[in-house]
Design a protein around this motif. Structure first.
Motif, PDB file in Angstrom:
ATOM      1  N   CYS A  64       0.838  -1.207   0.000  1.00  0.00           N
ATOM      2  CA  CYS A  64       0.000   0.000   0.000  1.00  0.00           C
ATOM      3  C   CYS A  64       0.879   1.266   0.000  1.00  0.00           C
ATOM      4  O   CYS A  64       1.855   1.370   0.742  1.00  0.00           O
ATOM      5  N   GLU A  65       0.507   2.203  -0.863  1.00  0.00           N
ATOM      6  CA  GLU A  65       1.280   3.445  -0.972  1.00  0.00           C
ATOM      7  C   GLU A  65       1.080   4.346   0.238  1.00  0.00           C
ATOM      8  O   GLU A  65       1.879   5.247   0.492  1.00  0.00           O
ATOM      9  N   ARG A  66      -0.038   4.125   0.948  1.00  0.00           N
ATOM     10  CA  ARG A  66      -0.297   5.006   2.098  1.00  0.00           C
ATOM     11  C   ARG A  66      -0.113   4.255   3.420  1.00  0.00           C
ATOM     12  O   ARG A  66      -0.716   4.587   4.435  1.00  0.00           O
ATOM     13  N   CYS A  78      -4.958   0.661   2.558  1.00  0.00           N
ATOM     14  CA  CYS A  78      -5.903   1.779   2.467  1.00  0.00           C
ATOM     15  C   CYS A  78      -7.061   1.443   1.550  1.00  0.00           C
ATOM     16  O   CYS A  78      -8.132   2.005   1.648  1.00  0.00           O
ATOM     17  N   ALA A  79      -6.846   0.503   0.648  1.00  0.00           N
ATOM     18  CA  ALA A  79      -7.867   0.029  -0.291  1.00  0.00           C
ATOM     19  C   ALA A  79      -8.271   1.087  -1.307  1.00  0.00           C
ATOM     20  O   ALA A  79      -9.242   0.916  -2.028  1.00  0.00           O
ATOM     21  N   ALA A  80      -7.544   2.189  -1.359  1.00  0.00           N
ATOM     22  CA  ALA A  80      -7.937   3.268  -2.263  1.00  0.00           C
ATOM     23  C   ALA A  80      -6.798   3.730  -3.171  1.00  0.00           C
ATOM     24  O   ALA A  80      -7.041   4.261  -4.243  1.00  0.00           O
ATOM     25  N   CYS A  81      -5.555   3.498  -2.761  1.00  0.00           N
ATOM     26  CA  CYS A  81      -4.440   3.976  -3.579  1.00  0.00           C
ATOM     27  C   CYS A  81      -4.337   3.146  -4.862  1.00  0.00           C
ATOM     28  O   CYS A  81      -4.980   2.108  -4.993  1.00  0.00           O
ATOM     29  N   CYS A  84      -3.228  -0.513  -4.262  1.00  0.00           N
ATOM     30  CA  CYS A  84      -4.291  -1.310  -3.636  1.00  0.00           C
ATOM     31  C   CYS A  84      -5.366  -1.669  -4.654  1.00  0.00           C
ATOM     32  O   CYS A  84      -5.809  -2.818  -4.728  1.00  0.00           O
TER      33      CYS A  84
HETATM   34 ZN    ZN Z   1      -3.294   1.511  -0.514  1.00  0.00          ZN
END
Ligand code: ZN
Length: 554
Positions: A64-66, A78-81, A84
């Protein structure tokens, strides 16, 4: 707007979303948070409970990037980057490789995998994750290649094996098991699935009857992904609110009303309703395996109810059926019915003639013997020819003279009247040719062997067949005894037992077990022998057996 499958749309995106797998979620989340991720994981459990989802979430969390951002919980993705989202969608990704072992099982693939695993992840902050689905399908050679990698794992490479059959891996690749961290996923209970379906229909803004969702949850048999696919199917099947009737239509389920009807006929002991009922099942296009499966579910609920439990995850309609028929049965009856059902299930799995198996099952139910204690029988017969006080006979019965002293139960065969009415020498002889002819369609060899047998006698429910050329034909007939008995039982709507007797009688004794050196060594004849021994030792019981056509249970 294109339709996204519900199973995909509502697939978990974080460890916290995994339903009923809190132990797995906590373990993996903790490993990521503490940077103590193992080199290999084995995720086991039934299909559709979240194994592959968990593997993807692990890959997301590791890449994950975050990662570590204040709004992202420790150890979760984060499930959004971008990273992900790509991993979650299963789209092409340098660092996450998904392999379906069911279609990639050769040595070459494993070698390829080994070579690829040598490449590090695409960046210093990233992990390379191999997700191997249906891992039990890998060959021994493939496992050997993998074992070499696992012995000296490259840094930041993680293998996640997912399987429904861990035992197969233990058989082919036991050494691998000591190098993986194993998580066992649980099957989801119908209530959990129904709860989740309620959330999903609410989120989708779809109206659905609660019974409809409960039905889907029941059919899904523990798999969330299957449950969501079934809901999709039901939604696609018509307009407006999803009703229980629509779910049954969409999924080809048998209506609870039919189970109610058949149970009530059994409760009222009406064997004559069986053939018309099964004919209606056939006309309705019902699947017999499905019917027997559903009937088993109803009986299971009935047993739970009778043992004082509260059946869970059932439709209101079915609950009402169970309440209505429960007073007609004892717990012992229901257990015996379940036992008979298992026999029928086996027969249906093996045998082409599912219809006959179902007819026989329902006949046996309708003619079900009542379970009584032996003591009660003896007490009831206390004034009989034994001329002993009932209590004394009852007390003594278990301790006296049985070949093995344990059995203390007997069955009252109140089907005797029905059998007696229908089963006579004339009746059997009249229908014999027709019976053989109908068997000949399915089992020509068996029918041919039966051509060497003659109906010679009918005693109670025993039909004595005299067999010519015994050496040639008897073994085959013996082997198919059950099928012959089933066909005859169905024809006469009563349990029939077949006794083979070699032609030319005196020299070769009856193949029945009682009289001679050749004995039927199956359980039935063992029980008969035990009953005979009882009868010989106790006159009161002898009278009871005579009067009531007793049969011994274990
Ligand atoms: Zn992420």
């Amino acid at each position: 707007m294109t339709h996204t499958a519900l199973a995909r749309k509502y697939r978990p995106t974080r460890f916290g979303d995994l339903i009923a797998q809190e132990h797995v979620a906590a373990g993996l989340r903790g490993a990521v948070a503490k940077q103590r991720v193992a080199h290999a994981y084995l995720l086991t459990g039934p299909r559709g409970v979240g194994k592959t989802s968990a593997a993807r979430i692990l890959a997301m969390a590791l890449n994950c990037e975050r990662r570590g951002a204040p709004e992202v919980p420790d150890g979760e993705p984060c499930a959004a980057c971008d990273s992900c989202r790509r991993i979650w969608a299963g789209s092409a990704n340098l660092d996450v490789v998904e392999i379906d072992a069911a279609s990639n099982r050769g040595v070459d693939d494993a070698r390829d995998l080994r070579e690829r695993a040598m490449y590090a992840a695409s960046g210093p902050e990233r992990h390379k994750v191999y997700i191997i689905d249906e891992a039990h399908m890998l060959t021994r050679e493939a496992w050997n290649a993998l074992l070499k990698i696992l012995e000296e794992p490259p840094p930041r490479v993680v293998f996640v094996f997912a399987t429904t059959e861990p035992q197969k891996i233990a058989n082919t690749a036991a050494p691998v098991l000591s190098r993986v961290q194993r998580f066992d996923f649980r099957r989801l209970g119908p209530q959990l699935i129904a709860d989740r379906l309620r959330q999903v229909v609410a989120a989708e803004g779809v109206a659905a009857e609660d019974d409809a969702l409960v039905l889907i949850a029941r059919v899904a048999a523990g798999g969330m992904r299957d449950a969501l696919s079934l809901l999709d199917q039901a939604l696609a099947f018509g307009e407006g609110a999803v009703t229980a009737a629509r779910v049954r239509d969409a999924l080809g389920l048998i209506a609870d009303e039919l189970y109610a009807e058949v149970l009530e006929a059994i409760a009222q002991r009406r064997p004559e309703t069986v053939f018309p009922f099964v004919a209606r099942l056939v006309e309705g296009g019902a699947d017999f395996a499905e019917f027997v499966n559903g009937l088993g579910e109803v009986l299971r609920l009935l047993a739970i109810r009778m043992l004082g439990g509260e059946p869970q995850g059932i439709t209101d309609a079915l609950r009402q059926v169970v309440e209505r028929v429960a007073p007609a049965f004892s717990a012992g009856d229901v257990l015996r019915m379940l036992h008979l059902l298992q026999e029928a299930e086996t027969a249906i799995r093996r045998n082409a003639n599912a219809r006959l198996a179902v007819e026989t099952l329902l006949l046996r139910y309708a003619l079900l013997d009542r379970t009584v204690e032996l003591g009660q029988v003896l007490a009831a017969l206390g004034t009989g020819p034994g001329a002993e006080p009932a209590g004394a006979a009852a007390e003594r019965a278990p301790s006296r003279g049985a070949p093995d002293a344990t059995p203390a139960r007997a069955v009252l065969r109140d089907s005797g009247a029905v059998a007696g009415a229908a089963l006579s020498l004339d009746a059997v002889r009249q229908r014999w040719d027709g019976l053989c002819a109908s068997l000949a369609e399915r089992r020509p060899m068996l029918a041919a062997a039966l051509g060497h047998a003659q109906v010679s006698e009918v005693r109670g429910r025993d039909v004595v067949l005299v067999v010519h050329d015994t050496d040639v034909h008897l073994p085959g007939l013996e082997k198919n005894r059950q099928e012959i008995e089933t066909a005859m039982s169905a024809a006469f709507a009563a349990p029939v037992r077949v006794v083979f007797r070699p032609a030319g009688g005196d020299r070769s004794p009856e193949r029945e077990g009682g009289g001679g050196s050749v004995r039927r060594l199956d359980q039935q004849s063992e029980r008969d022998q035990r009953l005979r021994a009882y009868r010989a030792k106790d006159q009161a019981l002898d009278a009871a057996a005579e009067a009531l056509d007793l049969e011994l249970l274990d």
